[in-house]
Design a protein around this motif. Structure first.
Motif, PDB file in Angstrom:
ATOM      1  N   ARG A  40       0.882  -1.336   0.133  1.00 46.48           N
ATOM      2  CA  ARG A  40      -0.044  -0.068  -0.114  1.00 46.48           C
ATOM      3  C   ARG A  40       0.878   1.198   0.019  1.00 46.48           C
ATOM      4  NH1 ARG A  40      -3.425  -2.571   4.188  1.00 46.48           N
ATOM      5  NH2 ARG A  40      -2.292  -1.136   5.671  1.00 46.48           N
ATOM      6  N   PHE A  43       3.636   0.754  -3.825  1.00 47.34           N
ATOM      7  CA  PHE A  43       3.000   0.912  -5.290  1.00 47.34           C
ATOM      8  C   PHE A  43       2.601   2.256  -5.661  1.00 47.34           C
ATOM      9  CE2 PHE A  43       1.921  -3.993  -5.314  1.00 47.34           C
ATOM     10  CZ  PHE A  43       3.584  -4.077  -5.862  1.00 47.34           C
ATOM     11  N   PRO A  44       1.614   2.843  -4.684  1.00 48.35           N
ATOM     12  CA  PRO A  44       1.481   4.415  -5.154  1.00 48.35           C
ATOM     13  C   PRO A  44       2.444   5.183  -5.125  1.00 48.35           C
ATOM     14  CG  PRO A  44      -0.051   3.589  -3.529  1.00 48.35           C
ATOM     15  CD  PRO A  44       1.052   2.422  -3.629  1.00 48.35           C
ATOM     16  N   ALA A  47       4.392   4.691  -8.517  1.00 54.46           N
ATOM     17  CA  ALA A  47       3.398   5.175  -9.795  1.00 54.46           C
ATOM     18  C   ALA A  47       3.512   6.677  -9.527  1.00 54.46           C
ATOM     19  CB  ALA A  47       1.999   4.934  -9.416  1.00 54.46           C
ATOM     20  N   LEU A  48       3.545   7.515  -8.554  1.00 55.04           N
ATOM     21  CA  LEU A  48       3.675   8.908  -8.236  1.00 55.04           C
ATOM     22  C   LEU A  48       5.116   9.520  -8.831  1.00 55.04           C
ATOM     23  CD1 LEU A  48       2.462  11.579  -7.189  1.00 55.04           C
ATOM     24  CD2 LEU A  48       3.552  11.424  -5.069  1.00 55.04           C
TER      25      LEU A  48
END
Length: 120
Positions: A40, A43-44, A47-48
């Protein structure tokens, strides 16, 4: 096979876990929660950062006028955005270290201690 951890109270014997114990821990709710928390965050954040990096590359390739815009003196927008890449890398690293120290490391240590003590 056993190993010995030395601490201030003297040696604390620890045994090497078996493959079956590792498999059991892998399926445990505590380990699944640890993996979930890691994913959690990672991954974000990945991506950011990739979006930010790709935006910088695309601006450099296709928005020459924007990147050449002088902000002050001989400093232009492209230079500031490029320095922002370095800064964002350091910020992401610091945020991850703080997150890992607070959220991941205590859970991983508890799982490891449980496994090495044979309670898994």
């Amino acid at each position: 096979m056993t190993s010995i951890d030395l601490d201030k109270d003297g040696p604390a014997p620890r045994r090497a876990p078996t493959a079956e114990e590792f498999a059991a821990v892998h399926e445990s709710p505590q380990f699944q929660e640890l993996r979930s928390r890691l994913r959690r965050f990672v991954f974000p954040m990945t991506a950011l950062f990739l979006f930010w990096y790709l935006s910088y590359v695309l601006l450099g390739a296709y928005a020459h006028d924007f990147m050449a815009t002088e902000v002050f003196g001989n400093i232009n927008a492209g230079l500031l955005l490029g320095l922002g890449q370095f800064l964002s890398t350091f910020v992401i690293t610091a945020v991850y270290v703080r997150f890992a120290n607070r959220e991941l490391d205590p859970r991983a240590a508890a799982i490891r201690d449980e496994l090495e003590e044979g309670r898994a």
